[in-house]
Design a protein around this motif. Sequence first.
Motif, PDB file in Angstrom:
ATOM      1  N   ILE A  96       0.821  -1.209   0.000  1.00 44.63           N
ATOM      2  CA  ILE A  96       0.000   0.000   0.000  1.00 44.63           C
ATOM      3  C   ILE A  96       0.855   1.260   0.000  1.00 44.63           C
ATOM      4  CG2 ILE A  96      -0.229   0.211   2.511  1.00 44.63           C
ATOM      5  CD1 ILE A  96      -3.129   1.021   2.126  1.00 44.63           C
ATOM      6  N   PHE A  97       2.110   1.141   0.426  1.00 44.13           N
ATOM      7  CA  PHE A  97       2.992   2.301   0.492  1.00 44.13           C
ATOM      8  C   PHE A  97       3.668   2.622  -0.842  1.00 44.13           C
ATOM      9  CE2 PHE A  97       2.922   0.760   4.914  1.00 44.13           C
ATOM     10  CZ  PHE A  97       2.565   1.921   5.562  1.00 44.13           C
ATOM     11  N   VAL A  98       3.538   1.762  -1.852  1.00 44.73           N
ATOM     12  CA  VAL A  98       4.261   1.939  -3.119  1.00 44.73           C
ATOM     13  C   VAL A  98       3.995   3.296  -3.777  1.00 44.73           C
ATOM     14  CG1 VAL A  98       4.500   1.074  -5.480  1.00 44.73           C
ATOM     15  CG2 VAL A  98       4.553  -0.515  -3.557  1.00 44.73           C
ATOM     16  N   PRO A  99       2.723   3.737  -3.916  1.00 43.79           N
ATOM     17  CA  PRO A  99       2.502   5.056  -4.529  1.00 43.79           C
ATOM     18  C   PRO A  99       3.187   6.190  -3.768  1.00 43.79           C
ATOM     19  CG  PRO A  99       0.458   3.806  -4.471  1.00 43.79           C
ATOM     20  CD  PRO A  99       1.454   3.053  -3.624  1.00 43.79           C
ATOM     21  N   LEU A 100       3.197   6.103  -2.440  1.00 43.91           N
ATOM     22  CA  LEU A 100       3.859   7.132  -1.634  1.00 43.91           C
ATOM     23  C   LEU A 100       5.363   7.104  -1.877  1.00 43.91           C
ATOM     24  CD1 LEU A 100       3.622   9.323   0.566  1.00 43.91           C
ATOM     25  CD2 LEU A 100       3.812   7.509   2.276  1.00 43.91           C
ATOM     26  N   LEU A 101       5.937   5.912  -1.940  1.00 44.29           N
ATOM     27  CA  LEU A 101       7.375   5.788  -2.152  1.00 44.29           C
ATOM     28  C   LEU A 101       7.797   6.340  -3.512  1.00 44.29           C
ATOM     29  CD1 LEU A 101       7.927   2.196  -0.690  1.00 44.29           C
ATOM     30  CD2 LEU A 101       8.549   4.371   0.369  1.00 44.29           C
ATOM     31  N   LYS A 102       6.907   6.227  -4.509  1.00 43.46           N
ATOM     32  CA  LYS A 102       7.226   6.709  -5.853  1.00 43.46           C
ATOM     33  C   LYS A 102       7.419   8.219  -5.919  1.00 43.46           C
ATOM     34  CE  LYS A 102       5.037   3.120  -8.702  1.00 43.46           C
ATOM     35  NZ  LYS A 102       3.957   2.862  -9.698  1.00 43.46           N
ATOM     36  N   VAL A 103       6.758   8.940  -5.002  1.00 46.60           N
ATOM     37  CA  VAL A 103       6.791  10.409  -5.079  1.00 46.60           C
ATOM     38  C   VAL A 103       7.542  11.065  -3.925  1.00 46.60           C
ATOM     39  CG1 VAL A 103       4.673  10.511  -6.438  1.00 46.60           C
ATOM     40  CG2 VAL A 103       4.532  10.575  -3.940  1.00 46.60           C
ATOM     41  N   LEU A 104       8.129  10.256  -3.053  1.00 44.61           N
ATOM     42  CA  LEU A 104       8.883  10.822  -1.935  1.00 44.61           C
ATOM     43  C   LEU A 104       9.987  11.746  -2.435  1.00 44.61           C
ATOM     44  CD1 LEU A 104       9.406   7.994   0.710  1.00 44.61           C
ATOM     45  CD2 LEU A 104       8.006  10.040   0.895  1.00 44.61           C
ATOM     46  N   GLY A 105      10.025  12.936  -1.908  1.00 45.29           N
ATOM     47  CA  GLY A 105      11.059  13.888  -2.304  1.00 45.29           C
ATOM     48  C   GLY A 105      10.789  14.576  -3.625  1.00 45.29           C
ATOM     49  N   LYS A 106       9.690  14.213  -4.300  1.00 46.94           N
ATOM     50  CA  LYS A 106       9.376  14.784  -5.612  1.00 46.94           C
ATOM     51  C   LYS A 106       8.070  15.579  -5.612  1.00 46.94           C
ATOM     52  CE  LYS A 106      11.406  10.837  -8.111  1.00 46.94           C
ATOM     53  NZ  LYS A 106      11.104   9.760  -9.103  1.00 46.94           N
ATOM     54  N   MET A 107       7.117  15.148  -4.836  1.00 45.09           N
ATOM     55  CA  MET A 107       5.777  15.728  -4.887  1.00 45.09           C
ATOM     56  C   MET A 107       5.763  17.201  -4.485  1.00 45.09           C
ATOM     57  SD  MET A 107       2.327  14.588  -2.777  1.00 45.09           S
ATOM     58  CE  MET A 107       1.883  13.207  -3.802  1.00 45.09           C
ATOM     59  N   LYS A 108       5.008  17.990  -5.258  1.00 46.31           N
ATOM     60  CA  LYS A 108       4.774  19.380  -4.930  1.00 46.31           C
ATOM     61  C   LYS A 108       3.273  19.576  -4.763  1.00 46.31           C
ATOM     62  CE  LYS A 108       8.810  20.877  -7.609  1.00 46.31           C
ATOM     63  NZ  LYS A 108       9.278  21.657  -8.773  1.00 46.31           N
ATOM     64  N   ILE A 109       2.876  20.255  -3.700  1.00 43.68           N
ATOM     65  CA  ILE A 109       1.462  20.488  -3.407  1.00 43.68           C
ATOM     66  C   ILE A 109       1.209  21.978  -3.295  1.00 43.68           C
ATOM     67  CG2 ILE A 109      -0.442  20.078  -1.800  1.00 43.68           C
ATOM     68  CD1 ILE A 109       1.048  17.564  -0.848  1.00 43.68           C
ATOM     69  N   GLU A 110       0.248  22.458  -4.084  1.00 43.21           N
ATOM     70  CA  GLU A 110      -0.163  23.871  -4.004  1.00 43.21           C
ATOM     71  C   GLU A 110      -1.635  23.898  -3.581  1.00 43.21           C
ATOM     72  OE1 GLU A 110      -1.170  27.651  -6.967  1.00 43.21           O
ATOM     73  OE2 GLU A 110      -0.102  25.900  -7.747  1.00 43.21           O
ATOM     74  N   VAL A 111      -1.930  24.688  -2.567  1.00 40.96           N
ATOM     75  CA  VAL A 111      -3.323  24.863  -2.137  1.00 40.96           C
ATOM     76  C   VAL A 111      -3.922  25.975  -2.986  1.00 40.96           C
ATOM     77  CG1 VAL A 111      -4.841  25.449  -0.231  1.00 40.96           C
ATOM     78  CG2 VAL A 111      -2.761  24.120   0.202  1.00 40.96           C
ATOM     79  N   VAL A 112      -4.845  25.637  -3.859  1.00 37.89           N
ATOM     80  CA  VAL A 112      -5.482  26.614  -4.749  1.00 37.89           C
ATOM     81  C   VAL A 112      -6.563  27.387  -3.997  1.00 37.89           C
ATOM     82  CG1 VAL A 112      -6.767  26.942  -6.897  1.00 37.89           C
ATOM     83  CG2 VAL A 112      -4.984  25.175  -6.754  1.00 37.89           C
TER      84      VAL A 112
END
Length: 239
Positions: free
Chosen positions: A220-236
């Motif tokens: 279940i953690f695979v999707p999270l591991l794929k984006v660790l250190g890469k994901m950017k989140i903007e609150v619109v």
Amino acid sequence: VNTLVRVAKPIRRGHRSRKVVYRITTPDVDASTIIKAGDTQSVKKVSDDTVELTVTALDIPARSRVKKTKPEYLASTLFLQSNDRLVIDHANRASAGEFDPGKIAVRMEKHVHNKLSKKNFSTALASAAEVAKNLEGDCTEHAVLLAAMLRVKKIPSRIAVGMVYIEGRNVFGGHMWTEAYLDGKWIPLDATLGRGGIGAAHIKLAESSFAQDGPAPIAIFVPLLKVLGKMKIEVVSSE
């Protein structure tokens, strides 16, 4: 700490928010394959690595009933032992005198929040039976115990993984929580927070029934591991 994603715009009263629109970018990864659409989330693809995500809070029904779903969401499994003596005991104590599934779910969320008074990160992922005995752990332990307790009372449950907003710090961090199937919808519950449901400050990346014959729970953690250190989140925007 490695999962933390800072946001420039804070979410006012994050865990009481009703609706939040995010712009999420996952460089080198198709964002639309990472962000889950469902009862609380709608996803609009902007580009190969960017999506606009709208998260809407779902209230726990004042009067609810359990509708039929797949048996795997009610089964006792290797990690969600709803047939364990201590898990059953916690479920019975939390729900004593109540018969409405929604109210039972809220009681159980609060019960787990209060009983796991020793918060620590020493265990990667304990089973519900272990947690019922040791009464310690982090978000993963809160989530599995609550999911197993719900199944004791024949309320379908599953585990969710994603990101949660940390109020006062303007960051999102990796997190695990629980969902209960009430009135035909998957309603999020977070025993780590213990607020009686959640607002729109959780971003779900994956979900699992932790079925006995399904993928290993750690998957279940695979999707999270794929984006660790890469994901950017903007609150619109947020309401």
